[in-house]
Design an enzyme around this catalytic site. Structure first.
Site, mmCIF file in Angstrom:
data_model
loop_
_atom_site.group_PDB
_atom_site.id
_atom_site.type_symbol
_atom_site.label_atom_id
_atom_site.label_comp_id
_atom_site.label_asym_id
_atom_site.label_seq_id
_atom_site.Cartn_x
_atom_site.Cartn_y
_atom_site.Cartn_z
ATOM 1 N N GLU A 216 0.836 -1.193 0.000
ATOM 2 C CA GLU A 216 0.000 0.000 0.000
ATOM 3 C C GLU A 216 0.876 1.249 0.000
ATOM 4 O OE1 GLU A 216 -3.888 -1.891 2.164
ATOM 5 O OE2 GLU A 216 -2.700 -0.515 3.358
ATOM 6 N N CYS B 200 3.887 8.581 -0.053
ATOM 7 C CA CYS B 200 4.372 7.797 1.083
ATOM 8 C C CYS B 200 4.492 6.352 0.609
ATOM 9 C CB CYS B 200 3.378 7.914 2.246
ATOM 10 S SG CYS B 200 3.758 6.829 3.628
ATOM 11 N N CYS C 140 6.172 -5.992 8.225
ATOM 12 C CA CYS C 140 7.226 -5.401 9.050
ATOM 13 C C CYS C 140 7.494 -6.348 10.211
ATOM 14 C CB CYS C 140 6.745 -4.046 9.585
ATOM 15 S SG CYS C 140 7.969 -3.168 10.566
ATOM 16 N N CYS D 283 5.956 -2.997 16.695
ATOM 17 C CA CYS D 283 5.449 -1.883 17.522
ATOM 18 C C CYS D 283 3.981 -2.144 17.889
ATOM 19 C CB CYS D 283 5.595 -0.552 16.787
ATOM 20 S SG CYS D 283 7.304 -0.155 16.395
ATOM 21 N N CYS E 189 0.877 -0.381 15.800
ATOM 22 C CA CYS E 189 0.962 -0.209 14.344
ATOM 23 C C CYS E 189 0.358 -1.384 13.583
ATOM 24 C CB CYS E 189 2.440 -0.044 13.969
ATOM 25 S SG CYS E 189 2.690 0.263 12.215
ATOM 26 N N CYS F 266 -0.957 7.443 9.243
ATOM 27 C CA CYS F 266 0.215 6.818 9.883
ATOM 28 C C CYS F 266 -0.183 5.558 10.640
ATOM 29 C CB CYS F 266 0.838 7.761 10.912
ATOM 30 S SG CYS F 266 1.750 9.083 10.194
HETATM 31 N N1 SAH Z 1 9.031 1.643 10.445
HETATM 32 C C1 SAH Z 1 9.317 3.027 10.201
HETATM 33 C C2 SAH Z 1 8.419 3.613 9.153
HETATM 34 C C3 SAH Z 1 6.975 3.760 9.551
HETATM 35 S S1 SAH Z 1 6.597 5.419 9.454
HETATM 36 C C4 SAH Z 1 9.277 3.793 11.505
HETATM 37 O O1 SAH Z 1 9.046 3.171 12.538
HETATM 38 O O2 SAH Z 1 9.564 4.984 11.523
HETATM 39 C C5 SAH Z 1 5.073 5.489 10.199
HETATM 40 C C6 SAH Z 1 5.062 6.304 11.470
HETATM 41 O O3 SAH Z 1 3.774 6.175 12.056
HETATM 42 C C7 SAH Z 1 6.051 5.809 12.498
HETATM 43 O O4 SAH Z 1 6.485 6.893 13.275
HETATM 44 C C8 SAH Z 1 5.181 4.906 13.329
HETATM 45 O O5 SAH Z 1 5.724 4.635 14.595
HETATM 46 C C9 SAH Z 1 3.915 5.712 13.391
HETATM 47 N N2 SAH Z 1 2.716 4.925 13.705
HETATM 48 C C10 SAH Z 1 2.549 3.596 13.666
HETATM 49 N N3 SAH Z 1 1.307 3.261 14.022
HETATM 50 C C11 SAH Z 1 0.672 4.415 14.279
HETATM 51 C C12 SAH Z 1 -0.659 4.741 14.647
HETATM 52 N N4 SAH Z 1 -1.566 3.794 14.822
HETATM 53 N N5 SAH Z 1 -0.970 6.056 14.814
HETATM 54 C C13 SAH Z 1 -0.043 7.019 14.617
HETATM 55 N N6 SAH Z 1 1.216 6.771 14.253
HETATM 56 C C14 SAH Z 1 1.563 5.490 14.087
#
Ligand code: SAH
Length: 340
Positions: free
Chosen positions: A84, A97, A104, A108, A111, A330
């Site tokens: 996506e 993006c 992944c 986390c 996410c 995000c």
């Molecule tokens: N793996 C990389 C790229 C992902 S970028 C990273 O960790 O940076 C996407 C961003 O959105 C990251 O900062 C991630 O931590 C954040 N993110 C993940 N799940 C989210 C959510 N449910 N709401 C808001 N931000 C989130």
């Protein structure tokens, strides 16, 4: 796949096929413009048959448009992997993006991208294909494009797929290609420390974004397994090195989770660890992910915390939430594999 090749590599490929050298540039440009093979009018049929197996192939299986003009696409590659990507419209132009992995493995807790683990890495060309798909939709030529920025903030951690991602960075910023300056590219990582040093040492100058989400290791370990491998202090040291080498201000992402990391004490601690650094904090009220019980703070609360950070001398903004209604915000992009 042809999209994995630089113009020089493509020239070599064309030479090995025994075709005239000028075909390389024709093919390179057609690929970059996102054309399907049968849409290219300046290549003979016999040539197309020779390169067909290496020509980029992906199917658009979903293309959604949000109320706020954000668009999300799901592209399916020949092995059934689905990725996506999102197009965001800003005042100055469009940002894509991209995903860098199918799924992944970072785990986390908030996410959606990590729910089913990692299926595989994307190749440089597969990451580029996502940019080209949207560039094509925006009806751009190579010299004149509305697409100005790329963020590596989709599924996957870019530094967990270092070789393909850095190759992609070279391809997308190359003068013969889309020529998107590295200044207009942001790479976001949960903080894989050795790879931050490598990125700096290899001469890249993209904007480095660190997903911090906690201001102490104890809390960070509870929500981000990568915190067991690298301490915040080590991440910040690597960021200082990156800043020294590139002169690029570091961005920190901090997704605000109600009752978890959103107290005034958390924010004061965040300010104290970042103090004195040339950086910027993006506060993001957590976006909802249906499988997770965690919830985001209100925007009002996020603004109060941003003001608190500013008062403490740290530049901070609240990230606009875009495309939430199409699950394009995000953390909402998913690992999808076609069921066979
Ligand atoms: N793996 C990389 C790229 C992902 S970028 C990273 O960790 O940076 C996407 C961003 O959105 C990251 O900062 C991630 O931590 C954040 N993110 C993940 N799940 C989210 C959510 N449910 N709401 C808001 N931000 C989130």
């Amino acid at each position: 796949m042809i999209l994995d090749m630089s113009l020089q590599e493509l020239s070599e490929y064309i030479k090995n096929l025994g075709e005239p050298a000028y075909r390389a540039k024709q093919l390179f440009e057609a690929c970059l413009l996102g054309k399907k093979l049968d849409e290219i009018s300046n290549l003979p049929k016999s040539f197309k048959e020779k390169i067909e197996k290496d020509y980029p192939k992906f199917e658009v299986i979903a293309h959604l448009k949000s109320k706020d003009e954000t668009q999300k696409v799901a592209l399916k590659f020949p092995d059934g992997s689905i990725v996506e990507s999102v197009l965001l419209k800003y005042k100055y132009g469009y940002t894509v993006c991209v995903s860098t992995q199918v799924g992944c493995r970072m785990g986390c807790s908030f996410c959606a991208s990590t729910l089913n683990g990692l299926k595989r890495n994307l190749s440089a060309g597969e990451i580029l294909a996502q940019v080209l798909f949207f560039n094509h939709i925006l009806c751009c030529t190579l010299k004149k494009r509305q697409l100005t920025n790329v963020v590596l903030m989709g599924c996957g951690d870019p530094l967990d797929n270092f070789d393909n991602v850095t190759k992609f960075l070279k391809l997308v910023s190359c003068k013969d290609g889309l020529n998107i300056s590295q200044r207009n590219i942001s790479l976001s990582t949960c903080g894989i420390v050795p790879k931050i040093y490598q990125l700096a040492d290899d001469g890249f100058s993209v904007t480095l974004t660190i997903s911090l989400h906690a201001s102490n290791d104890e809390l960070r370990k509870k929500i981000m397994p990568v915190a067991n491998a690298y301490k915040i202090e080590e991440i910040l040291k690597a960021c200082d090195y990156y800043f020294e080498k590139t002169g690029r201000r570091i961005a920190f992402e901090y997704s605000l989770i109600d009752g978890v990391n959103d107290s005034e004490k958390d924010i004061r601690q965040l300010a104290s660890i970042l103090k004195g650094r040339s950086c910027h904090v993006n506060l993001i009220p957590l976006n909802s992910v249906k499988e997770k019980s965690l919830i985001g703070v209100s925007r009002k609360r996020a603004y109060v915390l941003a003001a608190e950070l500013e008062k403490l001398g740290i530049s901070a903004t609240v990230r606009r939430t875009m495309g939430e209604d199409i699950e394009g915000a995000c953390g909402q992009l998913r690992n999808r594999v076609e069921k066979k």
